[in-house]
Design a protein around this motif. Sequence first.
Motif, PDB file in Angstrom:
ATOM      1  N   THR A   1       1.819   6.237  -7.035  1.00 35.55           N
ATOM      2  CA  THR A   1       0.681   6.800  -7.769  1.00 35.55           C
ATOM      3  C   THR A   1       0.463   8.285  -7.474  1.00 35.55           C
ATOM      4  O   THR A   1       0.299   9.078  -8.393  1.00 35.55           O
TER       5      THR A   1
ATOM      6  N   GLU B   1       2.479   1.653  -3.322  1.00 38.71           N
ATOM      7  CA  GLU B   1       1.427   2.104  -4.252  1.00 38.71           C
ATOM      8  C   GLU B   1       1.193   3.612  -4.092  1.00 38.71           C
ATOM      9  O   GLU B   1       1.094   4.345  -5.074  1.00 38.71           O
ATOM     10  N   GLN B   2       1.154   4.047  -2.842  1.00 38.11           N
ATOM     11  CA  GLN B   2       0.849   5.455  -2.578  1.00 38.11           C
ATOM     12  C   GLN B   2       1.930   6.388  -3.156  1.00 38.11           C
ATOM     13  O   GLN B   2       1.619   7.369  -3.817  1.00 38.11           O
TER      14      GLN B   2
ATOM     15  N   LYS C   1       0.836  -1.204   0.000  1.00 39.83           N
ATOM     16  CA  LYS C   1       0.000   0.000   0.000  1.00 39.83           C
ATOM     17  C   LYS C   1       0.875   1.261   0.000  1.00 39.83           C
ATOM     18  O   LYS C   1       0.563   2.248  -0.670  1.00 39.83           O
ATOM     19  N   GLU C   2       1.952   1.214   0.769  1.00 40.26           N
ATOM     20  CA  GLU C   2       2.835   2.379   0.844  1.00 40.26           C
ATOM     21  C   GLU C   2       3.542   2.606  -0.492  1.00 40.26           C
ATOM     22  O   GLU C   2       3.662   3.731  -0.970  1.00 40.26           O
TER      23      GLU C   2
ATOM     24  N   LEU D   1       3.946  10.230   0.501  1.00 37.01           N
ATOM     25  CA  LEU D   1       3.849   9.144   1.472  1.00 37.01           C
ATOM     26  C   LEU D   1       4.034   9.697   2.884  1.00 37.01           C
ATOM     27  O   LEU D   1       5.034  10.343   3.158  1.00 37.01           O
TER      28      LEU D   1
END
Lengths: 82, 348
Positions: B344, B340-341, B337-338, B348
């Motif tokens: 995208t 990805e953040q 998830k991190e 972060l």
Amino acid sequence: MKIKKNVAISESGFIFNPTTGDSFSTNPIGLEIIRMLKDEKGKDDIRKAILSKYNADESTFEKDYYDFVMMLQNNQVGDEGE
Amino acid sequence: MKPKITVAVSGLNNIDSPGPGIPVIRALKESKDFDVNIIGLSYETLEPGLYMHDLVNKSYQIPLPSAGVDSLMERLSYINNQENVDVVIPNFDAELANFMKLEQRLKTELGISMFLPTQEQFDERHKANLYEFGQKHGVSVPYSKMMFSTNEISAIATEFSYPMVVKGKFYEAYIAYNPEQVANYFNKLSAKWGLPIIIQEYVFGSEVNVTALGDGKGNAISAVPMRKLFITDKGKAWAGISLDDDELVNIAKNVISSSKWRGGMELEFIKTAENKYYLLEINPRFPAWVYLAAGCGHNQPEALVKLALGKSVEPFGDYEIGKMFIRYSYDMIVDLKEFEQISTIGEL
């Protein structure tokens, strides 16, 4: 030969040369000799001290002392010009 | 209670050829005079510092230096709106030119302070100009020359003897023992860092480096020398020890005094068997081993932040001699998830 003033010598025989960053270990007899050199004792005094304490003859002392001092000089532990 | 300031730091690539960001942050976290809110500035999504949340409070991707100053200004303006940044410390050679161009605008338009070398200082210490820099400031530098094409190799061979050092414009250097190796390294380095390539006389000895901070008025706030004890295959120090070497410190202080250096810097020297020092390189920012200086009692990053904020800083006194640093690698477990953040939305 004199030992550079900033050379650190520990109880365990660990020697640190802060000018070059090099460190070495010596055995107890080497430690005794390097301490005497640091106290600015001459070769004759060191010879007397070692021969009176250990079972060694003069020629063995001469050879080993010469080797040891050369090693100190090569590793820049000795004071320049001394 | 200590005042809290927000400092944005780049160079979060704490990898085998580490950037100085994380060591700079660790030093800032140890400040006795202020608390810091750290904003990370990154270029790649796998820079380890992005995921070190105990050190970096929030991170933002910034545009690559090739995107130019306007893109950088726009991004920094956005980041400033979110975080109200007090000071930026850029830590990459390749990004410094853009930050230097923006120094005044960042101050007047966004209220962000930096403490960087001037364009003239940055240019004259460049690898390609270092020989002339040495002559101007009275420090020995191995003879070097710029090379723009492999056609120049035969001419170069008449001026240099083998081995010779082939250096990239920003990073990396190789020792070449014959013309074929020079051509090989030329192609490798020019493809990676661009032209020119610098050919430098090879000097044999042990490598000793100094991390330093100049106040821009000719005063050396700090200069701490170190010898590499363990060197990686990329030539980076993996362990080192602080030295008691007045001559080396004095050379560094003279360079700072003569050039009126402003900001952090690293001076790389070769010390020959005859105890002569040759300056190989000046990096216009703190090195990745700058945390050793803090460990020796000279918190150079903290002093740089104070200078950036216009506070007066007195030169440090003695530093601890025989202090060592030893790096290690450490596996962080990171949620997808991190990743990805940051990949995208760039934050972060």
